[in-house]
Design a protein around this motif. Structure first.
Motif, PDB file in Angstrom:
ATOM      1  N   VAL A 216      45.553   6.416  63.038  1.00 35.35           N
ATOM      2  CA  VAL A 216      44.984   7.759  63.046  1.00 35.35           C
ATOM      3  C   VAL A 216      43.980   7.837  64.198  1.00 35.35           C
ATOM      4  N   LEU A 217      44.161   8.825  65.064  1.00 35.43           N
ATOM      5  CA  LEU A 217      43.278   9.018  66.207  1.00 35.43           C
ATOM      6  C   LEU A 217      42.589  10.370  66.109  1.00 35.43           C
ATOM      7  N   HIS A 218      41.311  10.366  66.420  1.00 36.65           N
ATOM      8  CA  HIS A 218      40.458  11.553  66.303  1.00 36.65           C
ATOM      9  C   HIS A 218      40.016  11.973  67.693  1.00 36.65           C
ATOM     10  N   SER A 219      40.484  13.122  68.161  1.00 33.49           N
ATOM     11  CA  SER A 219      40.195  13.598  69.514  1.00 33.49           C
ATOM     12  C   SER A 219      39.138  14.697  69.438  1.00 33.49           C
ATOM     13  N   HIS A 220      37.996  14.438  70.068  1.00 33.98           N
ATOM     14  CA  HIS A 220      36.918  15.426  69.965  1.00 33.98           C
ATOM     15  C   HIS A 220      35.884  15.242  71.062  1.00 33.98           C
ATOM     16  N   LEU A 221      35.467  16.354  71.642  1.00 38.49           N
ATOM     17  CA  LEU A 221      34.247  16.451  72.443  1.00 38.49           C
ATOM     18  C   LEU A 221      33.598  17.789  72.122  1.00 38.49           C
ATOM     19  N   PRO A 222      32.267  17.867  72.168  1.00 36.94           N
ATOM     20  CA  PRO A 222      31.627  19.168  71.967  1.00 36.94           C
ATOM     21  C   PRO A 222      31.920  20.080  73.154  1.00 36.94           C
ATOM     22  N   TRP A 223      31.609  21.352  73.012  1.00 39.19           N
ATOM     23  CA  TRP A 223      31.863  22.318  74.095  1.00 39.19           C
ATOM     24  C   TRP A 223      31.006  21.951  75.309  1.00 39.19           C
ATOM     25  N   LEU A 224      31.661  21.669  76.441  1.00 36.63           N
ATOM     26  CA  LEU A 224      30.969  21.191  77.633  1.00 36.63           C
ATOM     27  C   LEU A 224      31.097  22.084  78.862  1.00 36.63           C
ATOM     28  N   PRO A 225      32.166  22.882  79.027  1.00 35.05           N
ATOM     29  CA  PRO A 225      32.275  23.706  80.242  1.00 35.05           C
ATOM     30  C   PRO A 225      31.057  24.601  80.438  1.00 35.05           C
ATOM     31  N   ARG A 226      30.567  24.617  81.683  1.00 38.39           N
ATOM     32  CA  ARG A 226      29.435  25.448  82.092  1.00 38.39           C
ATOM     33  C   ARG A 226      28.121  25.048  81.417  1.00 38.39           C
ATOM     34  N   HIS A 227      28.073  23.827  80.897  1.00 37.79           N
ATOM     35  CA  HIS A 227      26.849  23.349  80.258  1.00 37.79           C
ATOM     36  C   HIS A 227      26.484  21.984  80.830  1.00 37.79           C
ATOM     37  N   GLY A 228      26.133  21.974  82.104  1.00 34.77           N
ATOM     38  CA  GLY A 228      25.744  20.739  82.761  1.00 34.77           C
ATOM     39  C   GLY A 228      26.939  20.041  83.388  1.00 34.77           C
ATOM     40  N   THR A 229      26.647  19.147  84.309  1.00 35.27           N
ATOM     41  CA  THR A 229      27.715  18.429  85.010  1.00 35.27           C
ATOM     42  C   THR A 229      27.521  16.923  84.870  1.00 35.27           C
ATOM     43  N   TRP A 230      26.623  16.356  85.643  1.00 35.79           N
ATOM     44  CA  TRP A 230      26.416  14.912  85.669  1.00 35.79           C
ATOM     45  C   TRP A 230      24.986  14.605  85.218  1.00 35.79           C
ATOM     46  N   PRO A 231      24.781  13.512  84.459  1.00 41.05           N
ATOM     47  CA  PRO A 231      25.779  12.581  83.933  1.00 41.05           C
ATOM     48  C   PRO A 231      26.396  13.032  82.619  1.00 41.05           C
ATOM     49  N   VAL A 232      25.794  14.048  81.967  1.00 39.78           N
ATOM     50  CA  VAL A 232      26.347  14.569  80.715  1.00 39.78           C
ATOM     51  C   VAL A 232      26.707  16.029  80.949  1.00 39.78           C
ATOM     52  N   GLY A 233      27.821  16.426  80.399  1.00 39.79           N
ATOM     53  CA  GLY A 233      28.305  17.782  80.604  1.00 39.79           C
ATOM     54  C   GLY A 233      29.768  17.725  80.997  1.00 39.79           C
ATOM     55  N   GLU A 234      30.142  18.478  82.006  1.00 41.14           N
ATOM     56  CA  GLU A 234      31.552  18.559  82.386  1.00 41.14           C
ATOM     57  C   GLU A 234      32.119  17.211  82.818  1.00 41.14           C
ATOM     58  N   GLU A 235      31.311  16.368  83.446  1.00 47.12           N
ATOM     59  CA  GLU A 235      31.814  15.055  83.862  1.00 47.12           C
ATOM     60  C   GLU A 235      32.358  14.270  82.677  1.00 47.12           C
ATOM     61  N   TRP A 236      31.707  14.382  81.555  1.00 47.71           N
ATOM     62  CA  TRP A 236      32.137  13.727  80.310  1.00 47.71           C
ATOM     63  C   TRP A 236      33.538  14.217  79.931  1.00 47.71           C
TER      64      TRP A 236
END
Length: 501
Positions: A11-31
């Protein structure tokens, strides 16, 4: 034909919080883009190849609605395309910079090929987002899909009307994207509070995951929960932790590519783990051949571990055993470079070892359901309780989220025509309630970013709610401005909040 050693469910769980347009590097869209390039692209390719081979019921895949929204979002698709182009350019620069060093030169060439292949794959198969790919592999029967509540909130800390709304809307969003309403969910963080199974049953959910300790370690079968018809499956930690645990696991082997060490002049990872206490500058260069040899050993070790575990369970219980191993999808590729190859290796090797590989649905159909259980409050986090999401480090966030829910439920939502401003108001509240923010604070992983995200979405909710209450005509334009930053769920209708339907 001999009887299988037992039944295995990945069982695999695919998830990231909403990131577009909310920061870039090092956390945000780069993630997002790193996980997309190194986990989602190769994993989708693997599923497509399994489908072409006619394989069925290979694994159970959870995809959260908020991740699916990002992988379908036009802005994200354009920005990720650019990111892939920059990856290709970085690899070209590395080939020039690392000339004269055989291992690093070969690594630069391999990185260039990987970037080229990813770019070609994205341009040919991903032009319309992830949902068409997901629908295709679902229709082929390769996977069972798990859904979940919209923004991955920690459900035990939600007011019941908010919890029900988030789950109903999440399942509906998945149906919109794939054509099918999931029968199972990955409960965010495997969070459970006694009685939640009743809400699951009302929503049409028939199965969900808990961590092994919630079943006191007896994970060798699924169990109906309480007096409901909803069954829970528990992670077998003895098997699961061979791969990844809080302290150890295959990805930490010295031969594998090191996640944390960067050659910042080219933005690539040139080192192998080498040793836990080796400084980045002293780590050995990554050697793909050495990693491949290690990977084969770890595939064999995992298969041997599963077979041994199944024989122990059969001897103990006198019945055909079930083993469930469950992980975050992002472990495979993003965090553990060799992970996608390991996944393919075990899924091909387990049947050869006499293990039946199937989905959670397939396990139920095969009869791996035992007596009903009453579950305790639990999660898959530290301590297997709720401390990650309601502990002392995040007490202020818990209080803020509780107050936010009260304000959310106090909204005056007319039952007449649909109101896009109210839809965005509710969306902002749900984004603020994502379980990721408390997790990141408790684990001290980009804690400042997490606190800012929770506070920003709460502030947007409050601004919109105040404008709506006052009848200010600026409400619509403000909602439009916020919608440009975060519009994951086009079908979200605020009128459903608290309606129970």
């Amino acid at each position: 034909m001999t009887e299988p050693e037992g039944t295995f469910c990945l069982v695999l769980h695919s998830h990231l919080p909403w990131l577009p347009r909310h920061g870039t590097w090092p956390v945000g869209e780069e993630w997002l883009y790193q996980a997309w390039a190194h986990s989602y692209l190769p994993f989708a390719d693997l599923l497509s190849r399994f489908a072409d081979e006619g394989k069925r019921d290979m694994l159970t895949l959870g995809v959260t609605p908020v991740l699916a929204a990002q992988l379908d979002d036009p802005y994200s698709l354009r920005a990720f395309h650019e990111w892939l182009g920059h990856w290709l350019l970085r690899a070209r620069h590395a080939a020039t910079l690392w000339q004269g060093d055989d291992l690093l030169s070969d690594l630069a060439a391999a990185e260039h090929r990987a970037a080229e292949n990813a770019l070609a794959d994205f341009e040919s198969r991903w032009r319309h987002g992830f949902s068409p790919i997901l629908r295709s592999v679902m229709d082929s029967g390769v996977i069972e899909l798990l859904g979940g509540p919209l923004t991955h909130p920690f459900q035990p800390l939600l007011a019941e009307p908010v919890r029900s709304f988030a789950l109903r809307e999440g399942l509906a969003d998945t149906r919109l994207r794939t054509g099918t309403t999931p029968e199972g969910i990955w409960a965010p963080e495997c969070g459970y509070a006694p009685g939640m199974e009743s809400g699951y049953q009302r929503a049409g959910v028939r199965r969900f995951l808990v961590d092994g300790p919630a079943l006191r370690g007896d994970t060798s079968a699924a169990h109906p929960v309480g007096s409901s018809d909803v069954v829970c499956f528990g992670r077998d930690l003895e098997v699961t932790y061979r791969v990844w645990s809080p302290k150890a696991g295959y990805p930490g082997h010295s031969a594998y590519r090191d996640f944390h060490t960067w050659a910042h002049e080219v933005g690539l990872k040139p080192s192998r783990v080498t040793g836990k206490h080796i400084e980045p500058a002293d780590k050995a260069p990554y050697d793909p051949a050495l990693a491949a040899d290690t990977l084969r050993l770890h595939v064999k070790d995992f298969v041997d571990t599963v077979v041994t575990r199944m024989r122990e369970l059969r001897a103990r219980d006198g019945r055909s055993p079930l083993v469930v191993a469950a992980y975050d999808t992002e472990l495979f590729g993003h965090w553990w470079h060799e992970g996608p190859a390991w996944l393919e290796g075990i899924l091909r090797a387990l049947p050869e070892a006499g293990v039946r590989v199937t989905t959670l649905r397939g396990a139920v159909e095969a009869g791996h359901v035992a007596e009903p259980v009453d579950l305790p409050a639990s999660s898959w986090g530290s301590g297997k309780d709720w401390r990650v999401w309601d502990g002392e480090q995040v007490a202020d966030m818990v209080s803020a989220n509780s107050a936010l829910q009260q304000r959310l439920l106090a909204l005056d939502i007319p039952r007449g025509h649909r109101d896009g401003t109210l839809d965005q108001t509710v969306t902002e509240a749900l984004l603020a309630l994502s379980s990721d923010w408390a997790f990141m604070v408790t684990k001290d992983s980009a804690a400042d970013y997490a606190r800012r995200r929770a506070a920003d979405h709460t502030a947007r909710f409050d601004e919109l709610a105040a404008l709506v209450r006052s009848g200010d005509p600026a409400a619509a334009t403000t909602a439009e401005r916020f919608r440009a930053l975060a519009n994951p769920f086009g079908r979200l209708d605020a009128r459903g909040l608290g309606s129970g339907s």
